[in-house]
Design a protein around this motif. Structure first.
Motif, short mmCIF file in Angstrom:
data_model
loop_
_atom_site.label_atom_id
_atom_site.label_comp_id
_atom_site.label_asym_id
_atom_site.label_seq_id
_atom_site.Cartn_x
_atom_site.Cartn_y
_atom_site.Cartn_z
N PRO A 32 0.84 -1.19 0.00
CA PRO A 32 0.00 0.00 0.00
C PRO A 32 0.88 1.25 0.00
CG PRO A 32 -0.12 -1.12 2.12
CD PRO A 32 0.71 -1.97 1.22
N HIS A 33 0.28 2.41 -0.28
CA HIS A 33 1.06 3.64 -0.43
C HIS A 33 1.84 4.00 0.84
CE1 HIS A 33 -0.01 4.95 -4.45
NE2 HIS A 33 -1.24 4.53 -4.22
N TRP A 60 -0.22 9.34 -4.27
CA TRP A 60 -1.47 8.65 -4.59
C TRP A 60 -2.31 9.46 -5.58
CZ3 TRP A 60 -6.58 10.05 -3.20
CH2 TRP A 60 -7.54 9.07 -3.47
#
Length: 185
Positions: A32-33, A60
């Motif tokens: 995930p970011h 993002w």
């Protein structure tokens, strides 16, 4: 300093190249970011670089419209492919704490199956599976990921199965796979 975008809001601070460099480990590791931001931050510290790390929120937003292209070398002629796998033990947070402070609980294992160009040392195919998958079951998928012609395939005895030899169906491809000890010719 970024060029004005003639659009409402703050201009983009990071270039597309910086976003792509940031997103490579994110995509390759399927993070995930926020986790990718932490990974890049750790890599910067390990390399001794005192550079600002991209904020995951800005990345993002900008990555939503960006197509990441991972470069690869173009090959001329047939290549020698080496195939193997390795086990990876994955601790969850609670498992790590139990391991550090007491009795060990069950952990999760993954197998990473790789096909590598023996000359250039490039990974040309990768599969990640759970432990019930046998190496020979993943072999056809690894070979299908190789772009171009193959001159030789090398692997260990775990790949000495009829399915693997059937996957190496082209007559010009040499298979360098040792026989298993219990194999019947």
């Amino acid at each position: 300093m970024p060029l004005p975008s003639n659009r409402r809001g703050k201009s983009r601070f990071y270039s597309n190249l910086a976003i792509q460099v940031y997103l490579r480990p994110k995509i390759l590791s399927r993070l995930p970011h926020r986790a990718a931001e932490g990974l890049v931050n750790s890599l910067m510290r390990l390399c001794g670089l005192n550079l600002p790390v991209l904020n995951h929120t800005h990345v993002w937003r900008q990555a939503a419209t960006l197509e990441v292209k991972i470069p690869h070398r173009w090959r001329t002629g047939a290549i020698h492919v080496v195939v193997n796998s390795i086990g990876l033990k994955i601790f969850r947070e609670s498992e790590w704490k139990v391991h550090q402070h007491g009795a060990l609980k069950r952990c999760t294992w993954r197998k990473i199956h790789l096909s590598v160009d023996a000359t250039a040392k490039d990974i040309v195919g990768i599969e990640i599976t759970t432990t019930p998958w046998h190496d020979s079951e993943v072999f056809p998928d690894l070979l299908s990921q190789v772009e171009g012609d193959i001159s030789q395939v090398s692997a260990d005895g775990a790949y000495d199965t009829e399915a693997v030899h059937a996957a190496i169906s082209e007559p010009q491809v040499k298979a360098s796979i040792p026989r298993r000890e219990e194999a019947v010719p």
